[in-house]
Motif scaffolding. Structure first.
Motif, mmCIF file in Angstrom:
data_model
loop_
_atom_site.group_PDB
_atom_site.id
_atom_site.type_symbol
_atom_site.label_atom_id
_atom_site.label_comp_id
_atom_site.label_asym_id
_atom_site.label_seq_id
_atom_site.Cartn_x
_atom_site.Cartn_y
_atom_site.Cartn_z
ATOM 1 N N ARG A 185 10.744 3.310 14.862
ATOM 2 C CA ARG A 185 10.194 1.965 15.037
ATOM 3 C C ARG A 185 10.847 1.334 16.255
ATOM 4 O O ARG A 185 12.070 1.290 16.369
ATOM 5 N N ASN B 22 7.260 4.229 5.201
ATOM 6 C CA ASN B 22 6.498 3.033 4.834
ATOM 7 C C ASN B 22 7.381 1.792 4.877
ATOM 8 O O ASN B 22 6.942 0.713 5.290
ATOM 9 N N GLN B 23 8.626 1.940 4.465
ATOM 10 C CA GLN B 23 9.546 0.811 4.504
ATOM 11 C C GLN B 23 9.878 0.430 5.940
ATOM 12 O O GLN B 23 9.921 -0.746 6.296
ATOM 13 N N GLN C 159 7.220 -1.769 7.600
ATOM 14 C CA GLN C 159 6.830 -3.046 6.992
ATOM 15 C C GLN C 159 6.519 -4.111 8.039
ATOM 16 O O GLN C 159 7.339 -4.435 8.889
ATOM 17 N N GLY C 160 5.283 -4.629 7.977
ATOM 18 C CA GLY C 160 4.887 -5.729 8.840
ATOM 19 C C GLY C 160 4.735 -5.381 10.306
ATOM 20 O O GLY C 160 4.657 -6.284 11.139
ATOM 21 N N CYS C 161 4.678 -4.099 10.639
ATOM 22 C CA CYS C 161 4.616 -3.726 12.054
ATOM 23 C C CYS C 161 3.254 -4.100 12.655
ATOM 24 O O CYS C 161 2.251 -4.229 11.953
ATOM 25 N N GLN D 132 0.535 -0.004 2.312
ATOM 26 C CA GLN D 132 1.851 -0.334 1.760
ATOM 27 C C GLN D 132 2.744 -0.995 2.799
ATOM 28 O O GLN D 132 3.539 -1.879 2.470
ATOM 29 N N ALA D 133 2.605 -0.582 4.063
ATOM 30 C CA ALA D 133 3.435 -1.144 5.119
ATOM 31 C C ALA D 133 2.947 -2.523 5.564
ATOM 32 O O ALA D 133 3.712 -3.281 6.164
ATOM 33 N N GLY D 134 1.698 -2.837 5.272
ATOM 34 C CA GLY D 134 1.142 -4.084 5.785
ATOM 35 C C GLY D 134 0.996 -4.060 7.292
ATOM 36 O O GLY D 134 1.100 -5.105 7.957
ATOM 37 N N TYR E 34 -7.365 0.387 3.335
ATOM 38 C CA TYR E 34 -6.576 -0.361 4.313
ATOM 39 C C TYR E 34 -7.478 -1.354 5.023
ATOM 40 O O TYR E 34 -8.522 -0.980 5.572
#
Length: 289
Positions: free
Chosen positions: A171, A192-193, A196-198, A233-235, A265
């Motif tokens: 990331r 996935n964690q 998040q929000g990427c 899941q990651a948004g 998605y």
């Protein structure tokens, strides 16, 4: 630069992605053919400052020698050494490529000791003794972080060909924007964690879910439904489908994949193609003329 796989293709080169962050041009993977795409983008090797490798399959690092040697040769001693990051054994691979006893050792000896090559070096603006390339190698830990003046890259281990290979996802965050690159990976909670929000998630999408030849294959590579679930899941705001195989790279099948992914998605979906530029802020329709 490359959205394909090891399968030879005129349309899809092996994996390679270019990110511009401030004054830095950063390569994430550089498989066979991706350097040609770099040239097509109009970006000389001398502009690339950093290279990150997700793992050591040839379709993700086959053009590493071309990037480093071209950059060194054209840079004529006037640019900083390339900063190179990745999982072990990155240092050993680099030594076996560019060391005196490495694959390109005789070439480098001739280019630094033969007068004809020294003449070329000086014609390009080089001064003094021509030194061999000395890339700055960093073997990253599974929880590693790389911080530069304007951007940060974080690392997680992903599920791909263990225990034979160590594979990472990355990331990069820059001025409030973020891009996550899965590398090659099957379903992976840690990835996935990380995502998040990427703003943009570039994810391996290797096959049509339900057609994996074995449980091991499905654990180490992602199908289209698994990619959709990961993005959900990651948004992630934008999803780029990449590492595309000929299995579903066909008219009608591509559209089916996008349709089925969109049922899970709800963000923006890009069916990746070589030389495609991904807007971090998302797509915008052009004016109707």
């Amino acid at each position: 630069m490359g959205t394909g796989t090891p399968t030879p293709s005129m349309n899809r080169m092996c994996s390679g992605y270019l990110i511009e962050a401030g004054d830095d041009y950063i390569v994430f993977d550089h498989g066979f053919g991706s350097h040609h795409r770099l040239l097509e983008l109009g970006v000389p090797a001398t502009r690339v400052s950093h290279a990150f490798f997700s793992h050591h399959h040839y379709d993700h690092m086959g053009d590493y020698p071309r990037l480093l040697l071209t950059r060194w040769d054209q840079g004529a001693g006037k640019i900083p050494e390339l900063k190179v990051y990745g999982p072990p054994p990155l240092q050993k691979i680099t030594d076996r490529l560019f060391g005196d006893d490495g694959a390109f050792g005789p070439d480098l000896i001739s280019r630094t000791e033969n007068q004809a090559s020294i003449d070329v070096y000086r014609a390009r603006g080089g001064e003094g003794v021509r030194r061999k390339p000395q890339p700055l190698i960093t073997e990253l830990a599974p929880d590693g972080t790389v911080t530069e003046a304007e951007w940060t890259v974080r690392v997680v281990p992903v599920n791909h060909f263990a225990p034979h290979l160590t594979s990472y996802g990355y990331r990069i965050d820059h001025h409030g924007q973020s891009i996550v690159y899965s590398g090659d990976s099957g379903p992976c909670p840690a990835l996935n964690q990380l995502a998040q929000g990427c703003d943009v998630l570039v994810h391996m999408c290797h096959y049509l879910t339900g057609t994996a030849p074995s449980k091991t294959f499905a654990a180490f590579s992602s199908g289209h439904i698994e990619v959709a679930e990961a993005a959900k899941q990651a948004g992630a705001k934008n999803l780029v489908i990449s590492h595309v195989t000929e299995q579903f790279d066909k008219p009608g099948v591509r559209e089916r994949v996008i349709t089925e992914v969109s049922r899970i998605y709800s963000g923006n979906i890009f069916f990746g193609a070589d030389l495609m530029e991904i807007p971090v802020s998302g797509p915008e329709a052009s004016k109707l003329d």
